[in-house]
Design a protein around this motif. Structure first.
Motif, short mmCIF file in Angstrom:
data_model
loop_
_atom_site.label_atom_id
_atom_site.label_comp_id
_atom_site.label_asym_id
_atom_site.label_seq_id
_atom_site.Cartn_x
_atom_site.Cartn_y
_atom_site.Cartn_z
N ILE A 59 0.92 -1.13 -0.05
CA ILE A 59 0.13 -0.04 -0.06
C ILE A 59 0.90 1.33 -0.01
CG2 ILE A 59 -1.70 1.11 1.46
CD1 ILE A 59 -2.92 -1.56 2.34
N TYR A 60 1.81 1.19 0.87
CA TYR A 60 2.73 2.44 1.05
C TYR A 60 3.57 2.71 -0.60
CZ TYR A 60 7.14 4.74 1.82
OH TYR A 60 8.05 5.64 2.01
N VAL A 61 3.97 1.81 -1.10
CA VAL A 61 4.86 1.68 -2.43
C VAL A 61 3.74 2.27 -3.39
CG1 VAL A 61 5.81 0.29 -4.11
CG2 VAL A 61 6.48 0.07 -1.78
N LEU A 62 2.43 1.69 -3.50
CA LEU A 62 1.49 2.19 -4.63
C LEU A 62 0.86 3.47 -4.45
CD1 LEU A 62 -0.10 -1.54 -5.16
CD2 LEU A 62 1.60 -0.29 -6.59
N SER A 63 0.77 3.90 -3.12
CA SER A 63 -0.18 5.24 -3.12
C SER A 63 0.54 6.25 -3.64
CB SER A 63 -0.24 5.33 -1.62
OG SER A 63 -0.85 4.07 -0.75
N ALA A 64 -0.36 7.11 -4.19
CA ALA A 64 -0.07 8.65 -4.72
C ALA A 64 -0.09 9.46 -3.55
CB ALA A 64 -1.01 9.02 -5.84
N ASP A 65 0.73 10.50 -3.86
CA ASP A 65 0.86 11.61 -2.77
C ASP A 65 1.16 11.08 -1.36
OD1 ASP A 65 -0.12 13.66 -4.53
OD2 ASP A 65 -2.29 12.76 -4.17
N LYS A 66 1.90 10.01 -1.45
CA LYS A 66 2.50 9.12 -0.25
C LYS A 66 3.21 10.21 0.90
CE LYS A 66 4.63 5.91 -2.06
NZ LYS A 66 4.55 6.09 -3.45
N ASN A 67 3.00 9.67 2.11
CA ASN A 67 3.79 10.39 3.14
C ASN A 67 4.20 9.15 4.22
OD1 ASN A 67 1.82 10.67 5.01
ND2 ASN A 67 1.14 11.85 3.58
N ASN A 68 4.77 9.38 5.23
CA ASN A 68 5.49 8.42 6.29
C ASN A 68 4.07 7.81 6.85
OD1 ASN A 68 7.91 8.27 5.41
ND2 ASN A 68 8.40 9.89 7.36
N SER A 69 2.87 8.58 6.77
CA SER A 69 1.45 8.12 7.75
C SER A 69 1.26 6.93 6.91
CB SER A 69 0.73 9.17 7.75
OG SER A 69 0.12 9.57 6.60
N PHE A 70 1.58 6.66 5.50
CA PHE A 70 0.80 5.51 4.83
C PHE A 70 1.45 4.12 5.62
CE2 PHE A 70 -0.60 7.54 0.78
CZ PHE A 70 -1.21 8.72 1.44
N LEU A 71 2.67 4.33 6.03
CA LEU A 71 3.17 3.07 6.80
C LEU A 71 2.42 2.67 8.05
CD1 LEU A 71 6.86 4.33 6.89
CD2 LEU A 71 5.83 2.24 5.52
N MET A 72 1.23 3.16 8.28
CA MET A 72 0.66 2.82 9.39
C MET A 72 -0.12 1.54 9.09
SD MET A 72 -2.80 4.70 11.22
CE MET A 72 -3.29 4.25 12.96
N PHE A 73 -0.37 1.00 8.21
CA PHE A 73 -0.81 -0.04 7.60
C PHE A 73 0.07 -1.35 8.21
CE2 PHE A 73 -2.72 2.80 4.48
CZ PHE A 73 -4.04 2.56 5.21
N THR A 74 1.44 -1.00 8.32
CA THR A 74 2.33 -2.02 8.65
C THR A 74 2.66 -2.05 10.12
OG1 THR A 74 4.42 -0.80 8.60
CG2 THR A 74 3.59 -1.79 6.69
N PHE A 75 1.98 -1.12 10.92
CA PHE A 75 2.06 -0.79 12.61
C PHE A 75 1.84 -2.23 13.17
CE2 PHE A 75 2.30 3.87 12.54
CZ PHE A 75 3.42 4.02 11.86
N PHE A 76 0.62 -2.59 12.81
CA PHE A 76 0.31 -3.87 13.79
C PHE A 76 0.85 -5.02 13.30
CE2 PHE A 76 -2.66 -7.67 13.36
CZ PHE A 76 -2.50 -7.91 14.71
N PRO A 77 1.00 -5.52 12.30
CA PRO A 77 2.19 -6.82 12.07
C PRO A 77 3.26 -6.66 12.83
CG PRO A 77 1.66 -5.60 10.06
CD PRO A 77 0.63 -5.10 10.95
N LEU A 78 3.90 -5.48 12.44
CA LEU A 78 5.19 -5.29 13.01
C LEU A 78 5.17 -5.20 14.74
CD1 LEU A 78 7.32 -2.73 10.77
CD2 LEU A 78 7.74 -5.14 11.21
N SER A 79 4.26 -4.72 15.13
CA SER A 79 4.11 -4.82 16.48
C SER A 79 3.97 -6.36 17.19
CB SER A 79 2.91 -3.90 16.84
OG SER A 79 2.83 -2.71 16.57
N VAL A 80 3.26 -7.10 16.24
CA VAL A 80 3.31 -8.57 16.56
C VAL A 80 4.73 -9.18 16.55
CG1 VAL A 80 2.34 -10.62 16.14
CG2 VAL A 80 0.87 -8.56 16.35
N LEU A 81 5.32 -9.15 15.21
CA LEU A 81 6.59 -9.51 15.13
C LEU A 81 7.32 -9.13 16.10
CD1 LEU A 81 6.57 -9.23 11.06
CD2 LEU A 81 6.20 -11.16 12.65
N GLY A 82 7.52 -7.69 16.30
CA GLY A 82 8.45 -7.25 17.40
C GLY A 82 8.21 -7.91 18.69
N THR A 83 7.00 -8.12 19.34
CA THR A 83 6.74 -8.77 20.30
C THR A 83 7.29 -10.27 20.23
OG1 THR A 83 4.73 -7.46 20.41
CG2 THR A 83 4.73 -9.66 21.72
#
Length: 309
Positions: free
Chosen positions: A254-278
């Protein structure tokens, strides 16, 4: 200290994490106080905070209910730390809402391992993914995860493959009704959102650039280590962890494909990374190493956050 504090799943921990979210949310909003001049924007900001808090507890619920981690509160804490690292996320209404609906979908997809009411779960997950795509179109990528879940659990019943299309028409009917009521141009609405861009030169300051580099390093560490230990997971849990891995990959997509992107688009990775980090922290035997990694993550995020105020 931090690793010891959040090593248990206690009510006080979730109170502290919620207060941390609320404090940094309003602290970031102090950059521009014009929103306090109108009742509507005050209500809007308060509503977004409630959605963020709801997202936080969904992270906790999904992780604990599906046995994705031990009895600790690392996942919601790491989720909030990522929000602090990328504070622009806190003011991106569409991304916050889209991510919330995706979490509702993931709650249903990950729980499919129980094989209890799979058809209802497929419909619910598909429905929430289509709703999320109304706020950010490329959330539609997560529909692939629905079919992956069907393959993992209930592929023999052909009716399960049809259910996502039923959910699509349900959302489509509601969407068309809303567009007609609001007197919007349907084609213009869709065309505006159906855009792709690979332009990554969007950084407004050096701190956003540094934050992305740091986050990428952390993501590679958490993702690679957990992929390597995937086969050592209990057989009945492997499908759930695979879904977490796919969730991260679709979030990156989603982050890679999105137009007018910014760092907030990375939010879609926060949950899985939180689990993997845990899971990564749980696999460390030495307490000082856990403290160092978690403390370093928090300290760096604080520095980046303060640099963007």
């Amino acid at each position: 200290m931090l690793a010891s504090l959040f090593n248990k799943s206690r009510p006080i921990n979730y109170v502290l994490i919620s207060l941390l979210l609320i404090g940094f949310y309003f602290l970031y909003l102090t950059r521009d106080l014009s929103w306090t001049e109108h009742y509507f924007t005050v209500i809007q900001k308060t509503g977004l905070l409630l959605v963020l808090t709801g997202s936080l507890f969904l992270v906790r619920f999904i992780t604990k209910r599906n046995g994705l981690s031990k009895d600790n509160s690392y996942a919601p804490f790491i989720f909030v730390v990522f929000l602090i690292l990328f504070p622009t996320t806190l003011v991106n209404t569409n991304i916050i809402l889209a991510n919330f609906f995706l979490l509702l979908a993931l709650r249903r997809l990950i729980s499919m391992q129980s094989l209890i009411t799979p058809k209802e779960k497929i419909f619910d997950a598909s429905f929430w993914i289509f709703v999320a795509s109304l706020f950010h179109f490329w959330c539609i990528l997560f529909l692939i995860l629905v079919f992956i879940s069907i393959v993992f659990h209930v592929s023999r019943d052909y009716r399960n493959w049809i259910i996502p299309f039923i959910a699509f028409f349900a959302v489509l009917v509601l969407f068309v009704m809303a567009v007609l009521l609001l007197d919007h141009d349907l084609l213009a609405f869709v065309k505006e959102r159906l855009q792709i861009s690979f332009d990554f030169t969007y950084f407004e300051n050096v701190f956003q650039n540094i934050a992305l580099a740091f986050f990428s390093s952390v993501a590679v560490l958490f993702f690679s280590t957990q992929v390597l230990v995937l086969k050592s997971r209990p057989l009945n849990m492997q499908s759930s962890y695979k879904k977490i891995i796919f969730t991260f990959l679709f979030g990156v997509g989603i982050y890679v494909l999105s137009a007018d992107k910014n760092n907030s688009f990375l939010m879609f990775t926060f949950f899985p990374l939180s689990v993997l980090g845990t899971n990564f922290l749980e696999g460390l035997d030495k307490g000082w190493l856990k403290e160092s990694i978690l403390g370093g993550l928090v300290l760096f995020s604080l520095i980046i956050f303060l640099g963007q105020l």
